[in-house]
Each structure stands twice: as structure tokens, then as C-alpha cells.
Design an enzyme around this catalytic site. Structure first.
Site, mmCIF file in Angstrom:
data_model
loop_
_atom_site.group_PDB
_atom_site.id
_atom_site.type_symbol
_atom_site.label_atom_id
_atom_site.label_comp_id
_atom_site.label_asym_id
_atom_site.label_seq_id
_atom_site.Cartn_x
_atom_site.Cartn_y
_atom_site.Cartn_z
ATOM 1 N N ASN A 219 23.119 -17.671 -8.970
ATOM 2 C CA ASN A 219 24.243 -17.836 -8.042
ATOM 3 C C ASN A 219 25.536 -17.205 -8.517
ATOM 4 O OD1 ASN A 219 26.652 -19.513 -6.883
ATOM 5 N ND2 ASN A 219 24.943 -19.952 -5.511
ATOM 6 N N ASN B 265 27.156 -24.118 -10.131
ATOM 7 C CA ASN B 265 27.589 -23.008 -9.293
ATOM 8 C C ASN B 265 28.550 -22.093 -10.034
ATOM 9 O OD1 ASN B 265 28.585 -21.354 -7.202
ATOM 10 N ND2 ASN B 265 28.286 -22.942 -5.674
ATOM 11 N N ASP C 210 32.915 -24.153 -5.952
ATOM 12 C CA ASP C 210 32.185 -22.883 -5.884
ATOM 13 C C ASP C 210 32.709 -21.926 -6.942
ATOM 14 O OD1 ASP C 210 30.627 -20.725 -4.998
ATOM 15 O OD2 ASP C 210 30.845 -21.279 -2.909
#
Length: 284
Positions: free
Chosen positions: A108, A160, A211
């Protein structure tokens, strides 16, 4: 917070009309921004004079991007379940695709330490519709000397974003499901220890989740999350929140034309890419 972001600072929408933008990475050598539209399996570039150009399609559903010291692009190819590197001749090398003989889940986000080691998050994504082969959702390290992949942390529910402090003594990792950030001390061998809670995001602030993450040169931590971009001091104190026109996914520092070195914050946010001028430069 106004010593970091001027009260009258305004967003510049650089491009729009995408499916979902992610993974901004500034290349100082070519003076251009790379970013992904991962839902459309594309990587783009942008600079002030040329605007947006398609760099690669298909991208392997690339999400997070970063640059290494040689100016080569590293990409988290979630569909191909690997970390790739674009060489100077344009060819693509797979750096990491397996751990303990099994395929990675869905890389990711990725960062590169000054010694060339590559750190990346690998949360399993049911949206990919593929088999999970790793027993945990981990944070890994690719060793540039041996080419081996080692586990750095295996305690996250959905790791993340990640970022190093300016001196690389600390590694910050956030968890999208838990909506928090943890910080670890980086050991001489590249591993980490003494993990602790650094910050918990306020989910009532608006849409979005923990994020993308970066540090500025002063050690402040910037993370996209509920209601925009959260800024935390080295102590974990909340310095403020930058509200965004769209849900923000990721960010990076860079230097577009006619801007002070390293003081522009690029933000990928849903259908668009934005920039915001700050009063501080990013960590290098």
C-alpha cells in the site's frame, strides 16, 4: 499552526477528473510529481510547464509511490502484489513480492531510508478478491544488500501510511482501521523497538481515515485522515487540521517551479491533486 501554514494560504487544484488519486511522490531530479489513479490502474506525472502526462498504464493497480536516492520510482503494485522499481532505462524491476515463500497481500505505501532500505506496508485487501497467503498484515523491510524481505512490525490491523523522522531515528506507522499512529525507535540493523501510541485521530472531524503520512524538517507529522490533514508535534500534541476540498488520501513535499525549496505540500484527494504552500520544508 500558522507558523507552519499561513492563515490565508489557499489550495491550488493542479488536476482533476480522476477515479481516486493516491501516492504522490516528488522527483527532485526531473522536477516533476508522480501520482497514481489506482482505480484506473494508471500512474501520471505533473509539472508546471507540461501539466499532467500519463506515465504508465497498466500500473499493476499501483497505490503508494516514492523515489530513491538515484531518482528511481518505487511503486506499491497492489494487483501484482509487489514493490517495483523503474530503472533509469525505463525497465521495471520487482524488488519484493514474497515473504517466507508466500506472496505479499496488497502493498500500500512505501518509503526509502537513506541507506537504501525500502520499508512498506502490506495490508490484505478483500477488494482484490485474491487469496491471503500471509498470516498477518505486516510492515516489511527490503534489504538493498541482500535483496531479502524481513518483517518489521506484525501487530497492525490494517497498516497504511508510514514516515521517518528527519533523523531517521523514529518510524511512524498508522492503522486505517484503528485510526491511530504508532511510533517506533529504529535500530542500527533496520529493525524497530519500543513501539508506543503516538496519536489517535478524531473520527468525528469528517470523512476520511488514517492514510498517507510525512514529516517536515522540524519533525512535525502530517497525516491525511478524518476531515483533512492532521498535524502533530514531535510530542504527539495536535497542532491543527487543514480542511480539504475533497477527502485526502496521501501527501508529499516538493518544489514546483517558482516555489521555495521543499515547502510545497502536494495532496492527492479523491478526484483531484492539490498543492498548498507551507512555511516549512519537508524532511529530506
Amino acid at each position: 499552526m500558522f507558523d507552519l501554514v499561513s492563515e490565508n494560504a489557499a489550495f491550488d487544484q493542479l488536476a482533476s477528473g480522476f477515479g481516486f488519486t493516491e501516492g504522490p511522490a516528488w522527483c527532485a531530479r526531473s522536477e516533476r510529481l508522480y501520482f497514481t489513479d489506482f482505480t484506473c490502474h494508471r500512474i501520471y506525472t505533473w509539472n508546471r510547464s507540461e501539466g499532467v502526462k500519463l506515465f504508465r498504464e497498466p500500473s499493476g493497480r499501483a497505490i503508494g509511490l516514492t523515489m530513491d536516492a538515484e531518482g528511481r520510482l518505487l511503486a506499491c503494485e497492489s494487483q501484482n502484489r509487489r514493490i517495483s522499481r523503474t530503472e533509469t532505462d525505463g525497465s521495471v524491476t520487482a524488488l519484493a513480492s514474497r515473504f517466507n515463500g508466500n506472496r505479499l497481500s496488497s502493498p500500500n505505501d512505501v518509503i526509502v531510508k537513506s541507506d537504501g532500505a525500502v520499508y512498506f506496508t502490506d495490508p490484505y485487501s478483500t477488494a482484490m478478491g485474491d487469496t491471503k497467503e500471509q498470516p498477518f498484515n505486516g510492515v516489511y523491510r527490503w534489504n538493498p544488500q541482500t535483496g531479502e524481505v524481513d518483517v518489521v512490525v506484525a501487530e497492525f490491523e490494517r497498516p497504511n501510511g508510514l514516515a521517518f523522522s528527519p533523523d531517521e531515528r523514529l518510524l511512524y506507522i498508522n492503522d486505517t482501521n484503528k485510526q491511530h499512529i504508532k511510533v517506533y525507535e529504529v535500530l542500527p540493523d533496520g529493525g524497530v523497538s519500543n513501539g508506543r501510541m503516538f496519536a489517535e485521530l478524531d473520527t468525528s472531524a469528517g470523512p476520511g481515515a488514517a492514510d498517507g503520512m510525512k514529516c517536515d524538517a522540524r519533525g512535525n507529522v502530517y497525516v491525511t485522515g478524518p476531515g483533512g490533514i492532521w498535524i502533530y508535534a514531535l510530542s504527539g500534541e495536535t497542532l491543527g487540521r487543514i480542511e480539504m476540498p475533497e477527502v485526502a488520501a496521501n501527501l508529499c513535499f516538493g518544489t514546483p517551479a517558482d516555489s521555495p525549496v521543499g515547502t510545497t505540500l502536494f495532496i492527492t484527494a479523491s478526484t483531484s491533486v492539490y498543492s498548498l504552500q507551507l512555511n516549512v520544508c519537508g524532511a529530506v
